[in-house]
Write a protein that holds these residues in place. Structure first.
Motif, short mmCIF file in Angstrom:
data_model
loop_
_atom_site.label_atom_id
_atom_site.label_comp_id
_atom_site.label_asym_id
_atom_site.label_seq_id
_atom_site.Cartn_x
_atom_site.Cartn_y
_atom_site.Cartn_z
N ARG A 255 44.14 35.27 37.32
CA ARG A 255 42.80 34.87 37.73
C ARG A 255 42.22 35.93 38.65
N ILE A 256 40.90 35.97 38.71
CA ILE A 256 40.20 36.77 39.71
C ILE A 256 39.87 35.85 40.88
N TYR A 257 40.16 36.32 42.09
CA TYR A 257 39.88 35.53 43.28
C TYR A 257 38.90 36.26 44.19
N ILE A 258 37.95 35.51 44.72
CA ILE A 258 37.05 36.01 45.75
C ILE A 258 37.36 35.24 47.02
N VAL A 259 37.72 35.96 48.08
CA VAL A 259 38.18 35.33 49.32
C VAL A 259 37.30 35.78 50.49
N ARG B 278 33.53 39.62 51.86
CA ARG B 278 34.48 39.07 50.90
C ARG B 278 35.35 40.19 50.33
N ILE B 279 36.51 39.80 49.83
CA ILE B 279 37.32 40.71 49.04
C ILE B 279 37.55 40.08 47.67
N VAL B 280 37.82 40.92 46.69
CA VAL B 280 38.15 40.44 45.35
C VAL B 280 39.47 41.08 44.93
N TYR C 40 43.60 43.23 35.96
CA TYR C 40 43.97 44.19 36.99
C TYR C 40 42.72 44.81 37.63
N THR C 41 42.86 45.21 38.88
CA THR C 41 41.92 46.02 39.67
C THR C 41 40.45 45.60 39.57
N PRO C 42 40.11 44.36 39.90
CA PRO C 42 38.70 43.96 39.89
C PRO C 42 37.95 44.61 41.06
N GLU D 266 36.63 31.49 47.80
CA GLU D 266 35.26 31.10 47.47
C GLU D 266 35.08 30.87 45.97
N LYS D 267 35.84 31.60 45.18
CA LYS D 267 35.72 31.44 43.73
C LYS D 267 37.02 31.86 43.07
#
Length: 435
Positions: free
Chosen positions: A373-377, A361-363, A396-398, A385-386
């Motif tokens: 928003r924070i995205y998890i792909v 995954r990447i965030v 910024y920069t999660p 995914e989330k």
């Protein structure tokens, strides 16, 4: 109608901060109401809203100090107080109704010419906030001089074009002096023999007019005196010719000025050749001359070093792509930005992409609707995914924690930039710093 046409024409010529913001035929959506309050200082009327109390307190002394400096440089004073509108985040700034046009992510602030309104966002950095306030105030003084000279004839405005480096280089030099980012940028251009002449720079736009323009004013200050900066600008507006202004102000032709500036660059930067070695053993995987990309940013290596994900604008939109770090071949596009409300902006100017430890995954963060928003792909299929919405003005920069159970990120809220931890299992957030 004539006034509106002139406003757009002149602003497009002289203010790159707003250049990319003029996108006609689109609707600007406001996602919230702004309870603006007004505070007045000696020379300014500052507009701010809830959460921006610290910003206006910071802005007042910065603006008043800059006002006194610029009054001396330009030799003019203002009868009326200058309005300054402060937004708590870039997203809020994009919703401003000071101008009807859309404001893209790359616009760091702007000055509206006829009412001298300065409009700026807080991006999380007080150093940058100070810079933008001072930079835009230079434009207020510049526009006052220009409008004073051109008020009697709009025809002059259609004939006379001030080179962008004159406007933006002056705003950069007066707001920053000389800076590390300018030094590194100019050093790279000079060592690679890609620095255009002063005359050639008049045909350029973009970042180079800011930084080489900044260097030109540094050269003027060091060789002719700081007082020549304001004198040069006043003469230029009056004479309506760069060549004539240089001749009157410095006593030499544009050609001779160019020659002396070139010698100045060589003396300051060519000796650096011996201090730097050309890099070796590197593999280039982006080629902007071939793929028409302008920015390829935020590279993130997978934990095993076999793949690299980064943000690119090569398609005309901002996408997150995945490449082989071994062959340099593109593997897939993971995220297509600016096509759906989920990924309105991928934060090209403050980007961050991070792999999970298992590389599945990447965030990253992206602007969506009323905020970030924070995205998890998923790496495998590019599916989200989330999607995580948090109570902050910007994200910024999660980055993933080694366990994959937490995400650390920079959040902006109430005029402050802090570090937060988000717990993926409990769906809770902890604020680690309170600066």
């Amino acid at each position: 109608m004539t006034k509106k046409i002139f406003f757009l024409f002149f602003l497009l010529l002289t203010t790159p901060y707003i250049l990319d913001a003029y996108c006609f035929g689109k609707n600007k959506i406001q996602t919230r109401s702004y309870d603006f309050k007004i505070v007045e200082s000696q020379h300014f009327r500052i507009f701010f809203y809830s959460g921006g109390e610290e910003l206006f307190k910071f802005a007042v002394p910065v603006l008043e100090e800059a006002y006194e400096e610029y009054k001396s440089v330009f030799g003019i004073d203002f009868d009326n107080k200058i309005p300054v509108i402060i937004y708590n985040s870039p997203k809020h700034f994009q919703e401003t109704n000071v101008i009807p046009q859309l404001i893209e992510e790359g616009v760091g602030g702007f000055t509206e010419i006829f009412k001298s309104r300065v409009v700026v966002p807080f991006t999380g950095s007080y150093r940058e906030f100070r810079h933008v306030l001072r930079h835009e105030l230079v434009h207020v003084f510049q526009y006052r001089i220009i409008m004073g000279k051109l008020r009697s004839s709009l025809i002059t405005a259609t004939v006379f074009r001030i080179p962008l480096w004159v406007m933006e280089g002056m705003a950069e030099y007066l707001s920053l002096g000389w800076s590390r980012d300018a030094e590194s940028y100019i050093r790279d251009l000079a060592i690679n023999n890609k620095l255009p002449s002063v005359e050639e720079l008049g045909y350029y736009g973009g970042y180079i007019v800011y930084k080489e323009g900044q260097l030109i004013y540094k050269y003027v200050a060091e060789n002719y005196g700081e007082e020549k900066i304001g004198e040069f600008f006043n003469i230029l507006v009056f004479r309506r010719s760069l060549d004539e202004a240089i001749k009157k102000c410095f006593g030499i032709t544009l050609e001779e000025f160019d020659k002396r500036f070139e010698e100045y660059v060589k003396k300051n930067y060519y000796p650096l050749f011996k201090e730097f070695d050309s890099p070796s053993g590197l593999k280039e995987i982006t080629f902007h001359n071939k793929d028409a990309s302008y920015m390829n940013v935020a590279p993130a290596l997978s934990p095993d070093g076999s793949r690299v994900a980064f943000i690119t604008d090569r398609s005309g939109r901002t996408n997150i792509v995945l490449y082989s770090a071994v062959s340099g071949r593109k593997l897939k596009t993971l995220v297509k930005g600016a096509k759906t409300p989920d990924f309105e902006n991928l934060h090209m100017l403050r980007p961050g992409v991070n792999f999970s430890v298992d590389a599945k995954r990447i965030v990253f963060s992206a602007q969506s609707g009323s905020g970030d928003r924070i995205y998890i792909v998923s790496i495998e299929n590019g599916r989200v995914e989330k999607s995580i919405k948090l109570d902050v003005d910007a994200i910024y920069t999660p980055v993933f924690s080694p366990s994959g159970k937490f995400i650390a990120f920079v959040g902006i809220k109430n005029s402050r930039s802090d570090i937060y931890i988000y717990d993926l299992e409990s769906d809770t957030t902890i604020q680690l710093t309170n600066d």
